[in-house]
Design a protein around this motif. Structure first.
Motif, short mmCIF file in Angstrom:
data_model
loop_
_atom_site.label_atom_id
_atom_site.label_comp_id
_atom_site.label_asym_id
_atom_site.label_seq_id
_atom_site.Cartn_x
_atom_site.Cartn_y
_atom_site.Cartn_z
N PHE A 110 0.81 -1.21 0.00
CA PHE A 110 0.00 0.00 0.00
C PHE A 110 0.86 1.27 0.00
O PHE A 110 0.41 2.32 -0.49
CB PHE A 110 -1.00 -0.02 1.15
CG PHE A 110 -2.19 -0.85 0.82
CD1 PHE A 110 -3.21 -0.35 0.04
CD2 PHE A 110 -2.27 -2.17 1.26
CE1 PHE A 110 -4.30 -1.13 -0.29
CE2 PHE A 110 -3.36 -2.96 0.93
CZ PHE A 110 -4.38 -2.43 0.16
N SER A 111 2.09 1.19 0.50
CA SER A 111 2.99 2.34 0.40
C SER A 111 3.33 2.64 -1.05
O SER A 111 3.29 3.78 -1.49
CB SER A 111 4.26 2.09 1.19
OG SER A 111 4.01 2.01 2.56
N TYR A 112 3.69 1.59 -1.80
CA TYR A 112 4.00 1.79 -3.21
C TYR A 112 2.77 2.21 -4.00
O TYR A 112 2.86 3.05 -4.90
CB TYR A 112 4.61 0.51 -3.81
CG TYR A 112 6.04 0.33 -3.43
CD1 TYR A 112 7.02 1.23 -3.83
CD2 TYR A 112 6.44 -0.75 -2.65
CE1 TYR A 112 8.35 1.08 -3.47
CE2 TYR A 112 7.76 -0.93 -2.29
CZ TYR A 112 8.71 -0.01 -2.71
OH TYR A 112 10.02 -0.16 -2.35
N LEU A 113 1.62 1.65 -3.69
CA LEU A 113 0.39 2.05 -4.36
C LEU A 113 0.08 3.52 -4.09
O LEU A 113 -0.24 4.28 -5.01
CB LEU A 113 -0.77 1.16 -3.90
CG LEU A 113 -2.12 1.41 -4.55
CD1 LEU A 113 -2.05 1.13 -6.04
CD2 LEU A 113 -3.18 0.56 -3.89
N GLY A 114 0.19 3.93 -2.83
CA GLY A 114 -0.05 5.33 -2.47
C GLY A 114 0.94 6.27 -3.13
O GLY A 114 0.58 7.36 -3.59
N ALA A 115 2.21 5.86 -3.20
CA ALA A 115 3.23 6.70 -3.84
C ALA A 115 2.95 6.87 -5.33
O ALA A 115 3.11 7.97 -5.87
CB ALA A 115 4.61 6.10 -3.63
N SER A 116 2.51 5.80 -5.99
CA SER A 116 2.23 5.92 -7.42
C SER A 116 1.00 6.79 -7.67
O SER A 116 0.97 7.58 -8.62
CB SER A 116 2.06 4.54 -8.06
OG SER A 116 0.96 3.87 -7.50
N ILE A 117 -0.02 6.68 -6.82
CA ILE A 117 -1.20 7.55 -6.96
C ILE A 117 -0.81 9.01 -6.71
O ILE A 117 -1.24 9.90 -7.44
CB ILE A 117 -2.32 7.09 -6.01
CG1 ILE A 117 -2.87 5.74 -6.47
CG2 ILE A 117 -3.44 8.12 -5.93
CD1 ILE A 117 -3.81 5.09 -5.47
N GLN A 118 0.03 9.24 -5.69
CA GLN A 118 0.49 10.61 -5.40
C GLN A 118 1.27 11.17 -6.58
O GLN A 118 1.09 12.33 -6.94
CB GLN A 118 1.33 10.60 -4.13
CG GLN A 118 1.88 11.95 -3.73
CD GLN A 118 3.19 12.30 -4.39
OE1 GLN A 118 4.00 11.44 -4.71
NE2 GLN A 118 3.40 13.56 -4.63
N TRP A 148 -0.40 18.35 -1.42
CA TRP A 148 0.64 17.75 -0.57
C TRP A 148 0.39 18.07 0.90
O TRP A 148 0.55 17.21 1.76
CB TRP A 148 2.02 18.24 -0.98
CG TRP A 148 2.43 17.83 -2.37
CD1 TRP A 148 2.01 16.75 -3.07
CD2 TRP A 148 3.32 18.53 -3.22
NE1 TRP A 148 2.59 16.73 -4.31
CE2 TRP A 148 3.41 17.81 -4.43
CE3 TRP A 148 4.07 19.69 -3.09
CZ2 TRP A 148 4.20 18.21 -5.49
CZ3 TRP A 148 4.87 20.09 -4.14
CH2 TRP A 148 4.93 19.36 -5.33
N ALA A 151 -2.60 16.02 2.09
CA ALA A 151 -2.23 14.61 2.23
C ALA A 151 -1.38 14.38 3.46
O ALA A 151 -1.57 13.40 4.19
CB ALA A 151 -1.50 14.14 0.97
N ALA A 155 -2.30 12.12 6.72
CA ALA A 155 -1.40 11.06 7.19
C ALA A 155 -1.14 11.19 8.68
O ALA A 155 -1.15 10.19 9.41
CB ALA A 155 -0.07 11.12 6.43
#
Length: 169
Positions: A110-118, A148, A151, A155
């Motif tokens: 989910f970290s990588y998924l969130g980073a790609s969406i961001q 940013w 977000a 967080a």
């Protein structure tokens, strides 16, 4: 080569300090020609001035300074610590010991998924803020910075919900 004294005087008359022992490096591309005024030493790649030919005049830009590098370093260390804490330690802390590897994998996914969406949303917001002024393209970062900030606030608020969570064994 080296700068002529008349050029140094003209820049200093505009309150632009020319680095000691500055050398001129020609940098040109298809759109415009620019000159980098760099000093010798370990900061030569991040200090100095860039002069661009704009229309029938010259535009002077300051290159990055040591304080910029220091700020980016503090930001990187702070963000890295936050990600290690939220992404790893909290997940391992609140899950059963026999599922700690799965928890780390789940958080990593989910970290990588969130980073790609961001990245995607930031790119769209920055592209939407593209403005052409006098034939030069500039970007308006206001909407991206607002995104940013929101977000980051979300967080922090979501992390605060884990304040008193206990592990179930």
């Amino acid at each position: 080569g080296s700068l002529k004294p008349s050029v140094i005087q003209a820049l200093e008359a505009q309150s632009i300090r020319v680095p000691d022992g500055a050398q001129v490096v020609v940098n040109s591309d298809d759109k415009r020609q620019s000159w980098l005024l760099q000093s010798e030493g370990w900061l030569a790649s991040v200090r100095g001035l860039r002069v661009e030919a704009v229309g029938d005049g010259l535009q002077v830009y300051r290159k990055y300074d040591f304080t910029h590098m220091l700020g980016f370093s503090f930001f990187g260390f702070g963000l890295g610590g936050l990600l290690v804490f939220l992404g790893g330690l909290v997940a391992i802390d609140i899950c059963p010991k026999n599922a700690s590897g799965a928890a780390m994998g789940f958080v990593g996914l989910f970290s990588y998924l969130g980073a790609s969406i961001q990245d995607f949303i930031s790119g769209k917001l920055i592209e939407a803020g593209k403005v052409t002024v006098n034939g030069q393209v500039t970007h308006e970062f206001g909407p991206a910075i607002t995104f940013w900030f929101c977000a980051a606030t979300m967080a922090v608020l979501l992390a605060c919900t884990l304040w008193r969570v206990k592990a179930r064994d």
